[in-house]
Scaffold this active site. Sequence first.
Site, PDB file in Angstrom:
ATOM      1  N   SER A  76       0.793  -1.225   0.000  1.00 34.34           N
ATOM      2  CA  SER A  76       0.000   0.000   0.000  1.00 34.34           C
ATOM      3  C   SER A  76       0.827   1.277   0.000  1.00 34.34           C
ATOM      4  O   SER A  76       0.391   2.297  -0.516  1.00 34.34           O
ATOM      5  CB  SER A  76      -0.913   0.025   1.225  1.00 34.34           C
ATOM      6  OG  SER A  76      -1.789  -1.064   1.192  1.00 34.34           O
ATOM      7  N   THR A  77       1.997   1.232   0.602  1.00 37.42           N
ATOM      8  CA  THR A  77       2.790   2.450   0.733  1.00 37.42           C
ATOM      9  C   THR A  77       4.223   2.217   0.288  1.00 37.42           C
ATOM     10  O   THR A  77       4.714   1.086   0.284  1.00 37.42           O
ATOM     11  CB  THR A  77       2.814   2.952   2.192  1.00 37.42           C
ATOM     12  OG1 THR A  77       3.502   1.986   2.995  1.00 37.42           O
ATOM     13  CG2 THR A  77       1.411   3.152   2.737  1.00 37.42           C
TER      14      THR A  77
END
Length: 106
Positions: free
Chosen positions: A10-11
């Site tokens: 996600s990051t």
Amino acid sequence: MRNIGYARISTAGQSLTGQLETLTMEGCEIIFEEKVSGAKSNRIEQQAALRELQAEDVLIVTRLDRLARSTYDLLSIIKQIETSGAQLKSLAETWQTQQHLTVDLF
């Protein structure tokens, strides 16, 4: 039959390495990977992985939350997978779909 992997983080602070190693050890011939929030509905590599599926292929993910944002999203993706004649296998939850949208819990 081919094992096709899908890995997502996600990051930018996260790493795909663990997922990629696990999917490789699971025998995935092709692995689609992306760095995008699960909240985004337009995941380009996920859609590419789903388009790649052929009859009797297995899409493998390390965890279901890498593939879907919600139960509704998961069921929609499973329908796409099974429409192509393929199956879904999650390694962490030990889910594997079979014919006609059946999900087996081991």
